[in-house]
Design an enzyme around this catalytic site. Structure first.
Site, PDB file in Angstrom:
ATOM      1  N   ASP A  45     104.313  38.875  60.860  1.00 29.75           N
ATOM      2  CA  ASP A  45     103.577  37.876  61.645  1.00 29.75           C
ATOM      3  C   ASP A  45     104.263  37.637  62.993  1.00 29.75           C
ATOM      4  O   ASP A  45     103.759  36.864  63.821  1.00 29.75           O
ATOM      5  CB  ASP A  45     103.366  36.572  60.855  1.00 29.75           C
ATOM      6  N   SER A  46     105.378  38.348  63.233  1.00 30.35           N
ATOM      7  CA  SER A  46     105.961  38.378  64.579  1.00 30.35           C
ATOM      8  C   SER A  46     104.938  38.898  65.584  1.00 30.35           C
ATOM      9  O   SER A  46     105.114  38.728  66.792  1.00 30.35           O
ATOM     10  CB  SER A  46     107.216  39.260  64.595  1.00 30.35           C
ATOM     11  N   ASP A  84     102.947  40.572  55.988  1.00 26.21           N
ATOM     12  CA  ASP A  84     103.351  39.159  55.933  1.00 26.21           C
ATOM     13  C   ASP A  84     102.181  38.253  55.584  1.00 26.21           C
ATOM     14  O   ASP A  84     101.095  38.366  56.175  1.00 26.21           O
ATOM     15  CB  ASP A  84     103.829  38.714  57.318  1.00 26.21           C
ATOM     16  N   LYS A 112     104.899  39.936  51.915  1.00 25.87           N
ATOM     17  CA  LYS A 112     106.139  39.181  52.150  1.00 25.87           C
ATOM     18  C   LYS A 112     105.784  37.717  52.331  1.00 25.87           C
ATOM     19  O   LYS A 112     104.857  37.390  53.081  1.00 25.87           O
ATOM     20  CB  LYS A 112     106.876  39.733  53.375  1.00 25.87           C
ATOM     21  N   GLU A 114     107.541  33.807  53.038  1.00 20.75           N
ATOM     22  CA  GLU A 114     108.743  33.099  53.491  1.00 20.75           C
ATOM     23  C   GLU A 114     108.993  31.878  52.627  1.00 20.75           C
ATOM     24  O   GLU A 114     108.042  31.145  52.300  1.00 20.75           O
ATOM     25  CB  GLU A 114     108.568  32.648  54.951  1.00 20.75           C
ATOM     26  N   GLU A 181     117.170  36.861  56.694  1.00 18.80           N
ATOM     27  CA  GLU A 181     117.186  36.804  58.159  1.00 18.80           C
ATOM     28  C   GLU A 181     118.229  35.791  58.628  1.00 18.80           C
ATOM     29  O   GLU A 181     118.239  34.641  58.170  1.00 18.80           O
ATOM     30  CB  GLU A 181     115.794  36.412  58.688  1.00 18.80           C
TER      31      GLU A 181
HETATM   32  O1  KIV Z   1     107.448  38.915  61.123  1.00 21.93           O
HETATM   33  C1  KIV Z   1     108.430  39.635  61.223  1.00 21.93           C
HETATM   34  O2  KIV Z   1     108.525  40.521  62.083  1.00 21.93           O
HETATM   35  C2  KIV Z   1     109.529  39.435  60.302  1.00 21.93           C
HETATM   36  C3  KIV Z   1     110.839  40.072  60.662  1.00 21.93           C
HETATM   37  C4  KIV Z   1     111.555  39.218  61.648  1.00 21.93           C
HETATM   38  C5  KIV Z   1     111.682  40.325  59.472  1.00 21.93           C
HETATM   39  O3  KIV Z   1     109.393  38.756  59.334  1.00 21.93           O
END
Ligand code: KIV
Length: 266
Positions: A45-46, A84, A112, A114, A181
């Site tokens: 989600d970056s 994510d 993934k 968080e 992280e």
């Molecule tokens: O969203 C993302 O790119 C991430 C990385 C920073 C691990 O979760």
């Protein structure tokens, strides 16, 4: 390379061979990463920050994540695709199931999420329903407003003890992978030893089972000009994106990246 599965990643951990992961948001880069030998493509989600120009990951929606996951799937041939679950997409267990289904149906092989111990129930339910889960711990950018900024986590002994215990509990709940992280290198090393599932680090030293970076960061592209300490620009000394991707894979495999200067102490 043969298709990368969870079993492949598990056996890389057992053999002590480092796992390579990069963020990836489109088909062209998926193909380039495949050619360079990147084993896991993280549709992170970056993308809210590096593609959409937001100042955090919070505005990203599940529909956008599914769109980019589908783009990556079209360019990918053999890497494992990890997608994510964005901010608040797991506000309830029901939403978690629905939104993870969207990501898996778009082409993800794993999702993934968080958080920490509170994820245990959703991880258990997802694993029972055939969805492998990577639990993202330490600095969790979706919680930036609670954390008071993008800060290293687990620096004091209480926090470190809690993180070690949570990692073990999430493995027991059915997590297939952990991502740490911005965690002190020593703590990340201890957690990697304490669990039998692969642990991937970003700003977590070089004793984790693998590494991940944001693609744009490692290619030296920054919209803000702020480059985190744990980033290395792999375009330095290379004449193409393809050779920078290959340099990343070979430095992670050789354990020369990350260096001590990319990590944090307690
Ligand atoms: O969203 C993302 O790119 C991430 C990385 C920073 C691990 O979760």
């Amino acid at each position: 390379m043969p298709a990368i599965t969870l079993t492949t990643l598990q056996s890389l951990k057992q053999k002590g061979e480092k796992i390579t992961m990069l963020t990836c948001y489109d088909a062209t880069f998926a193909q380039a990463c495949n050619e360079a030998g990147v084993e896991v493509l993280l549709v992170g989600d970056s993308l809210g920050m590096v593609l959409q120009g937001h100042d955090s990951t919070l505005p990203v929606t599940t529909a956008e994540m599914a769109y980019h996951t589908a783009c990556v799937k079209r360019g990918n041939s053999d890497a494992l695709i990890l997608a994510d679950l964005p901010f608040m997409a797991n506000a309830t267990l029901e939403q978690t199931m629905t939104n993870c289904a969207m990501l898996m149906q778009a082409g993800a092989h794993m999702v993934k999420v968080e958080g920490a111990l509170w994820l245990a129930e959703s991880i258990r339910l997802l694993a029972e329903r055939g969805v492998p889960v990577c639990a993202h711990m330490g600095l969790t950018p979706q919680a930036v407003n609670i954390l008071g900024g993008y800060k290293v986590q687990g620096r004091n002994e209480n926090q470190a003890r809690q993180m070690r215990a949570d990692a073990i509990s999430l493995e027991q709940a059915g997590a297939a992978m952990l991502l740490l992280e911005c965690v002190p290198s020593e703590l990340a090393a201890e957690i990697s030893q304490a669990v039998s599932i692969p642990v991937i680090g970003i700003g977590a030293g070089n004793a984790t089972d693998g590494q991940v970076l944001v693609l744009h960061d490692m290619l030296g592209l920054s919209i803000t000009g702020r480059v985190p300490k744990f980033v290395k620009n792999f375009m330095h000394g290379q004449d193409s994106i393809q050779s920078a991707l290959k340099a990343y894979v070979s430095e992670v495999k050789a354990t020369t990246f990350p260096g001590i200067e990319h990590g944090f102490s307690a």
